[in-house]
Design a protein around this motif. Structure first.
Motif, PDB file in Angstrom:
ATOM      1  N   MET A  27       0.832  -1.200   0.000  1.00  0.00           N
ATOM      2  CA  MET A  27       0.000   0.000   0.000  1.00  0.00           C
ATOM      3  C   MET A  27       0.872   1.257   0.000  1.00  0.00           C
ATOM      4  N   GLY A  28       2.032   1.174   0.650  1.00  0.00           N
ATOM      5  CA  GLY A  28       2.964   2.299   0.600  1.00  0.00           C
ATOM      6  C   GLY A  28       3.391   2.592  -0.827  1.00  0.00           C
ATOM      7  N   HIS A  29       3.764   1.539  -1.568  1.00  0.00           N
ATOM      8  CA  HIS A  29       4.132   1.713  -2.979  1.00  0.00           C
ATOM      9  C   HIS A  29       2.951   2.286  -3.769  1.00  0.00           C
ATOM     10  N   TYR A  30       1.771   1.704  -3.539  1.00  0.00           N
ATOM     11  CA  TYR A  30       0.579   2.080  -4.308  1.00  0.00           C
ATOM     12  C   TYR A  30       0.218   3.547  -4.098  1.00  0.00           C
ATOM     13  N   LEU A  31       0.168   3.976  -2.831  1.00  0.00           N
ATOM     14  CA  LEU A  31      -0.250   5.352  -2.541  1.00  0.00           C
ATOM     15  C   LEU A  31       0.761   6.367  -3.077  1.00  0.00           C
ATOM     16  N   ALA A  32       2.065   6.042  -2.946  1.00  0.00           N
ATOM     17  CA  ALA A  32       3.076   6.957  -3.480  1.00  0.00           C
ATOM     18  C   ALA A  32       2.968   7.041  -4.998  1.00  0.00           C
ATOM     19  N   GLY A  33       2.759   5.875  -5.651  1.00  0.00           N
ATOM     20  CA  GLY A  33       2.601   5.880  -7.100  1.00  0.00           C
ATOM     21  C   GLY A  33       1.368   6.657  -7.529  1.00  0.00           C
ATOM     22  N   ARG A  34       0.277   6.470  -6.817  1.00  0.00           N
ATOM     23  CA  ARG A  34      -0.957   7.189  -7.146  1.00  0.00           C
ATOM     24  C   ARG A  34      -0.769   8.696  -6.953  1.00  0.00           C
ATOM     25  N   TRP A  35      -0.011   9.090  -5.930  1.00  0.00           N
ATOM     26  CA  TRP A  35       0.247  10.513  -5.669  1.00  0.00           C
ATOM     27  C   TRP A  35       0.954  11.159  -6.864  1.00  0.00           C
ATOM     28  N   PHE A  36       1.844  10.390  -7.491  1.00  0.00           N
ATOM     29  CA  PHE A  36       2.606  10.928  -8.621  1.00  0.00           C
ATOM     30  C   PHE A  36       1.972  10.609  -9.974  1.00  0.00           C
ATOM     31  N   GLY A  37       0.747  10.095  -9.957  1.00  0.00           N
ATOM     32  CA  GLY A  37       0.029   9.872 -11.201  1.00  0.00           C
ATOM     33  C   GLY A  37       0.431   8.634 -11.966  1.00  0.00           C
ATOM     34  N   VAL A  38       0.962   7.616 -11.264  1.00  0.00           N
ATOM     35  CA  VAL A  38       1.324   6.353 -11.906  1.00  0.00           C
ATOM     36  C   VAL A  38       0.136   5.402 -11.808  1.00  0.00           C
ATOM     37  N   HIS A  39      -0.243   4.835 -12.924  1.00  0.00           N
ATOM     38  CA  HIS A  39      -1.376   3.906 -12.934  1.00  0.00           C
ATOM     39  C   HIS A  39      -0.940   2.538 -12.419  1.00  0.00           C
ATOM     40  N   ALA A  40      -1.689   2.004 -11.452  1.00  0.00           N
ATOM     41  CA  ALA A  40      -1.430   0.668 -10.930  1.00  0.00           C
ATOM     42  C   ALA A  40      -2.345  -0.325 -11.639  1.00  0.00           C
ATOM     43  N   GLU A  41      -1.747  -1.294 -12.308  1.00  0.00           N
ATOM     44  CA  GLU A  41      -2.537  -2.293 -13.030  1.00  0.00           C
ATOM     45  C   GLU A  41      -3.037  -3.393 -12.101  1.00  0.00           C
TER      46      GLU A  41
END
Length: 377
Positions: A27-41
């Motif tokens: 979830m740490g990876h996911y939230l940081a990625g989402r903050w920077f606009g990276v789409h999680a597949e």
């Protein structure tokens, strides 16, 4: 009498430890990625075939897989384990490519990768802060209450009232500092600096070895200097001080991990002491039977362990990615793809070898090889 948790309790406890910690890490990876606009597949707890899952409105597939030994977040553009851009990534439409992990600047990618281990440490700090609030902080003075007969302390001439100022050149502020230092140095010779009255003195002592056995039949080889404490001092901790105490305790635990690994690397400690998933499962079941406090404290320890291991600069781990991002930041361009590919192959081989070793140790500690030898004989 040896009390061993059943298989069902052990399995349940293992899932209760590993599942939430893997979820928090990813979830740490996911939230940081989402903050920077990276789409999680995909966001997966466990590996292998999907047992259950759903797809949210952002197009992320949330799933539970059948092998609960880890998890992962797959970001758009992650087409290889090293997260290196390739022909497939370049072929993506510009708008879609902009939402991929590789399209982000190196500092954002580093934050996304570091967020997983960082969240594990944050969780541990929160748990330890709760313990500090509930039970206070042990601050017993580093003073000899009694030098136990037949121990290293008595052989070194230490007496009641002596204040130990340093062990092995390391400053000792509290009795708990001494316990942590001595516990992982069985058989080692150390210099003991102390103050008797108003006179400073020093003496060499060989830390003794004590074999401890718990109610579950586990045996532990720990160091023993032979100093009994004065009256224990437990200080109440307020809400503002609790996080400070928790951070300090987390640092102490990490320090012990680093020193223990150093002892294994230098041969002062056997590699047989390394444990894997089976050891974690066994410890989880045992701590669950001891009560919620012991179990939650184990969760904090495993969370620190998970965060620490993932930050090691080994390719395939988060720390390996961070190492190459640091190289990229210094060079102002990514490391050569061939170097990254071979490094990650080597990292994968190292991780697999370590998994084989700890699994072998786990099975050996449970007497499997002795049982097989008995069957063959």
């Amino acid at each position: 009498m040896i009390q061993t948790p059943g298989v069902l309790i052990t399995a349940l406890a293992f899932v209760l430890v590993i599942g939430p910690l893997v979820f928090v890490h990813e979830m740490g990876h996911y939230l940081a990625g989402r903050w920077f606009g990276v789409h999680a597949e995909a966001f997966s707890i466990g590996f292998g075939r999907e047992i259950a899952g759903w797809t949210d409105r952002r197009g992320t597939r949330w799933k539970l897989a059948w092998l609960p030994l880890g998890g992962y977040v797959r970001f758009a553009g992650d087409m290889n384990p090293a997260s290196q851009p390739g022909p497939e990534w370049l072929a993506l439409p510009a708008e879609e490519r902009a939402r991929t992990f590789q399209a982000k600047p190196v500092w954002q990618r580093a934050i996304v990768v570091a967020a997983g281990p960082v969240v594990n440490f944050v969780l541990a700090v929160l748990i330890l802060a709760g313990f500090a609030l509930a039970y206070g902080d042990a601050r017993t003075p580093a003073v000899v209450g009694e030098a136990l007969p037949g121990t290293a302390a008595t052989a070194a001439g230490l007496r009641a009232g002596d204040r130990v100022t340093a062990l092995g050149g390391r400053e000792m502020d509290t009795f708990e500092d001494m316990v942590r230092y001595v516990k992982i140095r069985a058989g080692e010779r150390v210099r003991v600096d102390y103050v008797r009255g108003s006179r400073a003195a020093a003496v060499d002592a060989t830390i003794g070895t004590q074999l401890q056995r718990d109610r579950f039949g586990n045996e532990y080889r720990v160091g023993l200097l032979g100093i009994a404490p004065t009256t224990p001092v437990i200080t109440e901790v307020g809400a503002f001080e609790a996080p400070v105490v928790a951070v300090r305790r987390t640092g102490q635990i990490v320090g012990m991990m680093v020193e223990t690994i150093g002892q294994i690397v230098t041969g002062r400690r056997s590699v047989k002491e390394l444990g894997g998933p089976l050891s974690i499962a066994k410890a989880s079941g045992e701590q669950l039977t001891l009560g919620p406090d012991a179990f939650v404290f184990l969760v904090a320890l495993v969370s620190i362990n998970l965060g620490f291991i993932n930050l090691l600069p080994v390719p395939m781990l988060d720390g390996g990615h961070l190492l190459f991002y640091a190289i990229e930041a210094v060079r102002r361009k990514p490391a050569p793809p061939q170097l990254v590919e071979w490094a990650f192959r080597g990292g994968l081989a190292a991780v697999l070898a370590l998994m084989l070793l700890v699994t072998f140790n786990d099975l050996s500690n449970r007497g499997l090889w002795q049982q097989l030898a008995g069957l063959i004989g």
